[in-house]
Design a protein around this motif. Structure first.
Motif, PDB file in Angstrom:
ATOM      1  N   LYS A 189      12.341   4.303  -4.429  1.00 59.18           N
ATOM      2  CA  LYS A 189      13.787   4.147  -4.668  1.00 59.18           C
ATOM      3  C   LYS A 189      14.240   4.030  -6.277  1.00 59.18           C
ATOM      4  CE  LYS A 189      14.531   1.275  -0.477  1.00 59.18           C
ATOM      5  NZ  LYS A 189      13.153   0.814  -0.312  1.00 59.18           N
ATOM      6  N   LYS A 190      13.061   3.812  -6.883  1.00 62.62           N
ATOM      7  CA  LYS A 190      13.404   4.166  -8.260  1.00 62.62           C
ATOM      8  C   LYS A 190      12.866   5.390  -8.862  1.00 62.62           C
ATOM      9  CE  LYS A 190      13.741  -0.924  -8.974  1.00 62.62           C
ATOM     10  NZ  LYS A 190      14.960  -0.935  -9.511  1.00 62.62           N
ATOM     11  N   GLY A 191      12.440   6.518  -8.045  1.00 63.09           N
ATOM     12  CA  GLY A 191      12.015   7.643  -8.597  1.00 63.09           C
ATOM     13  C   GLY A 191      10.585   7.749  -8.684  1.00 63.09           C
ATOM     14  N   SER A 200      10.323  -3.502  -3.354  1.00 61.68           N
ATOM     15  CA  SER A 200      11.733  -3.386  -2.574  1.00 61.68           C
ATOM     16  C   SER A 200      11.211  -2.435  -1.388  1.00 61.68           C
ATOM     17  CB  SER A 200      13.091  -3.023  -3.081  1.00 61.68           C
ATOM     18  OG  SER A 200      12.807  -1.704  -3.918  1.00 61.68           O
ATOM     19  N   GLU A 201      10.181  -1.768  -1.661  1.00 63.41           N
ATOM     20  CA  GLU A 201       9.613  -0.627  -0.575  1.00 63.41           C
ATOM     21  C   GLU A 201       9.042  -1.563   0.587  1.00 63.41           C
ATOM     22  OE1 GLU A 201      10.287   2.182  -1.106  1.00 63.41           O
ATOM     23  OE2 GLU A 201      10.781   2.288  -3.269  1.00 63.41           O
ATOM     24  N   GLY A 237      10.632  -7.856  -7.476  1.00 61.62           N
ATOM     25  CA  GLY A 237      11.489  -6.408  -7.535  1.00 61.62           C
ATOM     26  C   GLY A 237      10.706  -5.541  -6.663  1.00 61.62           C
ATOM     27  N   PRO A 287       9.088  -0.013 -11.600  1.00 55.00           N
ATOM     28  CA  PRO A 287       9.700   1.291 -12.113  1.00 55.00           C
ATOM     29  C   PRO A 287       9.138   2.188 -11.189  1.00 55.00           C
ATOM     30  CG  PRO A 287       9.392  -0.011 -13.793  1.00 55.00           C
ATOM     31  CD  PRO A 287       8.520  -0.574 -12.585  1.00 55.00           C
ATOM     32  N   GLN A 292       8.250   2.315  -8.027  1.00 58.96           N
ATOM     33  CA  GLN A 292       8.776   2.771  -6.506  1.00 58.96           C
ATOM     34  C   GLN A 292       9.494   3.574  -6.216  1.00 58.96           C
ATOM     35  OE1 GLN A 292       9.079  -1.634  -4.826  1.00 58.96           O
ATOM     36  NE2 GLN A 292      10.424  -1.845  -6.957  1.00 58.96           N
ATOM     37  N   THR A 338      12.576  15.450 -13.954  1.00 63.46           N
ATOM     38  CA  THR A 338      13.071  14.748 -13.035  1.00 63.46           C
ATOM     39  C   THR A 338      13.447  15.503 -11.571  1.00 63.46           C
ATOM     40  OG1 THR A 338      14.648  13.529 -14.372  1.00 63.46           O
ATOM     41  CG2 THR A 338      15.564  13.632 -12.355  1.00 63.46           C
ATOM     42  N   ARG A 385      16.046   9.420  -1.692  1.00 66.93           N
ATOM     43  CA  ARG A 385      15.384   7.955  -2.159  1.00 66.93           C
ATOM     44  C   ARG A 385      16.492   6.974  -2.165  1.00 66.93           C
ATOM     45  NH1 ARG A 385      10.727   8.766  -5.275  1.00 66.93           N
ATOM     46  NH2 ARG A 385      10.132  10.932  -5.685  1.00 66.93           N
ATOM     47  N   LYS A 386      17.007   7.002  -1.092  1.00 61.61           N
ATOM     48  CA  LYS A 386      17.898   5.603  -0.854  1.00 61.61           C
ATOM     49  C   LYS A 386      17.416   4.510   0.338  1.00 61.61           C
ATOM     50  CE  LYS A 386      22.349   8.009  -1.686  1.00 61.61           C
ATOM     51  NZ  LYS A 386      23.710   8.387  -1.043  1.00 61.61           N
TER      52      LYS A 386
END
Length: 628
Positions: A187-189, A224-225, A222, A183, A185, A27, A42-43
């Motif tokens: 914003k999702k890491g 969102s980027e 889904g 998953p 993307q 992580t 990452r917001k």
């Protein structure tokens, strides 16, 4: 030697601690610190204003390069991406080819060479951001621009519009594709910082509601980027910059702009996936996708690569670039020697079909591949003629055809070559057209008209030909594997007075766990008697053997394959000088030919089938004992 023992009560704790530690490291390494040791929240992700991109509110320059996972063998993915990283590139861009991921309706492939998730995760591991270009249309010099050919089964199809048949297919594909990348993307890491909506639609633009449909299809699933589009410079409001690659890149960087190199490494368009060009006239595209890229098609550094690396280093304000990966060792292939070949006519028994049709059917509408039609390769159309004359294609051959009469070549149909003379002859003759699909065009406003094969009538003396027998030679791997996993030619010198020292080539083939042995027939020697005597011998060794008789005069195959029981053989030796039914060779009730007579001059070869190579060796040993 030290032996470490851990009690069971402590084992779970140790395993949990270890797994937790690994998760924290991963992580921290890949999700929290992908750049230069600075953590990213990452917001917000990638954003664009009138002059620049920002990442989490801070200025960010995209130094992108395109490498397509489907054009590079998976074993080389890491090597190519590491070389990209070492050049100073920070963002990988890649298309997603719909036609490869969904070759048939309801059939999806995201494995091995097409494992998109593994490719994106590898980019993240190496510290690269990703801009994903999922289409559905991608151009990319692919057949039909990456759209699946089965779409063209619909005679009213209008691709790249909101035509219901197209949007329904897009929705089904996106239902499979988009959940795999959501998953991944930013914003999702994950490494995906932007997603492209369609591709170069400004040069097509047939439907004002189409691009909003694609945008909604992405976001509703889904994505969102940051969304972006791409077009040719002549369809953008702002033009391009003239000059060679290095000077152009230098000027772009000097102005503080971002850039993507298409391609950074091109690779190869394997198999039949290359498309064609429509303008100014049709031309097929070669499979090489070298693109004069910084990394050559073979993954080698070019002068352009080193110049760009030096240039990027001048604008790099962070840590230095990684060392250049060592080039892989290369060796020349040994000369290829062809021991055997299979004629077109012999290959027909391995095809799917044949199909019968009163009128010619185009490739896309052949009833094959679970009713998805033929995607690429060749199609053989055969019909009966009773006279010669002028054969006219009317531009209905897509893209070219070799023409035969009774298996003898008489000429070629291709674009702007629309007539052919058919020689006169007696009685009924077979007219054959072997049509090659050279690749559907990858861009333009006529994508809906890219059907291949015979797309209309062929005329003989102005009369349309009818009653076709159609064979599909799609050249898929499973079709090629039907022929041979490997072949070996075993030469036996039969030193026998009655054989006059003739040399026979016994062709041994292994295929799908079975072995085949083809025994050519000589004018001086027949295998029939030896087979009759040898089969009971190998039966005692518990071998399984089947027999096919290949007929020279008609090209037909009489099949008496299957386990042979000596008790079912005819009670007297087989002699073909007077003619014999294959029933006298094997009187099994199933899969036995109803053809009546084969004559010596018609026999081309015996083909024996063995359950494994050991049975083959036993048989050869038995034959040798009987001969000598």
């Amino acid at each position: 030697m030290v032996v470490l023992r851990i009690r069971n009560v402590h084992k779970r704790k140790c395993v949990l601690i270890f797994c937790f530690s690994v998760a924290v490291v991963i992580t921290y390494r890949y999700l929290g610190m992908p750049r230069g040791g600075q953590r990213i929240s990452r917001k917000i992700g990638l954003s664009a204003n009138s002059s620049q991109f920002t990442m989490e509110g801070k200025p960010f320059r995209i130094l992108g390069g395109s490498i397509h996972y489907f054009r590079v063998p998976r074993a080389y993915w890491r090597d190519r991406l590491m070389k990209m990283k070492a050049c100073g590139i920070n963002t990988l861009t890649t298309y997603v080819p719909w036609s490869l991921h969904q070759p048939q309706r309801g059939v999806f492939n995201f494995h091995t060479q097409l494992d998109l998730e593994a490719y994106i995760n590898l980019a993240a591991e190496l510290g690269l951001w990703v801009i994903l270009r999922p289409g559905p249309y991608i151009s990319s010099e692919l057949d039909l621009g990456g759209l699946p050919s089965w779409l063209l089964q619909d005679g009213d199809m209008r691709v790249r519009t909101t035509y219901p048949g197209f949007t329904e297919a897009v929705n089904i594909f996106f239902d499979k594709l988009i959940p795999k990348v959501v998953p991944l993307q930013f914003k999702k890491g994950g490494p995906i910082i932007a997603v492209q909506v369609e591709n170069e639609y400004g040069s097509f633009a047939k439907d004002d509601t189409y691009m909003p449909f694609i945008k909604e299809a992405l976001q509703s699933r889904g994505i969102s980027e940051l969304l972006l589009t791409s077009d040719n410079h002549n369809t953008l409001k702002s033009g391009g910059v003239d000059g060679d690659v290095v000077s152009t890149v230098r000027e772009i960087l000097r102005r503080g702009m971002s850039i993507n190199l298409y391609m950074f490494h091109g690779g190869s368009s394997f198999g039949f996936i290359s498309g064609g060009l429509a303008e100014p006239s049709y031309k097929a595209l070669v499979p090489s996708y070298d693109y004069d890229a910084p990394l050559s098609e073979a993954g080698e550094y070019t002068q352009k690569y080193h110049l760009l690396r030096d240039l990027f280093s001048q604008f790099n304000r962070g840590e230095g670039f990684p060392d250049l990966p060592v080039l892989q060792h290369k060796e020349a292939y040994e000369p290829a020697i062809m021991y055997q070949h299979l004629s077109l006519w012999d290959a027909l028994s391995f095809t799917e079909g044949p199909f019968k049709s009163d009128m010619p059917l185009n490739m896309e509408n052949l009833p094959m591949n679970n009713k998805n039609g033929q995607s690429h390769g060749y199609t053989l159309y055969e019909t009966t003629i009773t006279s010669g004359g002028v054969l006219t294609s009317g531009d209905n051959v897509k893209d070219r055809a070799l023409v035969f009469v009774n298996k003898s070549y008489i000429g070629l149909f291709k674009r702007r070559n629309l007539e052919l003379a058919v020689p006169d002859g007696k009685g009924q003759r077979t007219l054959s057209l072997l049509v090659e699909n050279c690749g559907r065009v990858h861009q333009g406003r006529n994508l809906d008209k890219q059907r291949k094969g015979l797309v209309g009538d062929i005329l003989l003396n102005n009369i349309p030909l009818r009653e076709f027998t159609i064979y599909s030679l799609e050249m898929k791997p499973n079709f090629i594997y039907k022929f041979v996993d490997f072949k070996r030619t075993i030469h036996f010198v039969l030193q026998n007075n009655s054989l006059e020292s003739n040399v026979f080539a016994l062709v041994f083939t292994r295929l799908l766990g079975k072995c085949f042995l083809k025994l050519p027939v000589s004018l001086l020697f027949s295998w029939a008697s030896s087979l009759y005597m040898a089969i009971p011998v190998i039966h005692l060794l518990n071998c399984q053997v089947g027999i096919k008789v290949l007929c020279l005069s008609t090209g037909s195959t009489w099949d008496a394959t299957g386990p042979l029981d000596p008790s079912r053989l005819s009670t007297s030796p087989v002699h073909f000088s007077t003619g014999v039914s294959t029933r006298s060779l094997c009187s099994r009730s199933k899969k036995v030919t109803t053809r009546s007579v084969l004559r010596t001059r018609q026999i081309l070869a015996w083909q024996l089938t063995f359950s494994d190579s050991h049975h083959l060796l036993y048989f050869l040993y038995a034959v040798c004992l009987l001969l000598f």
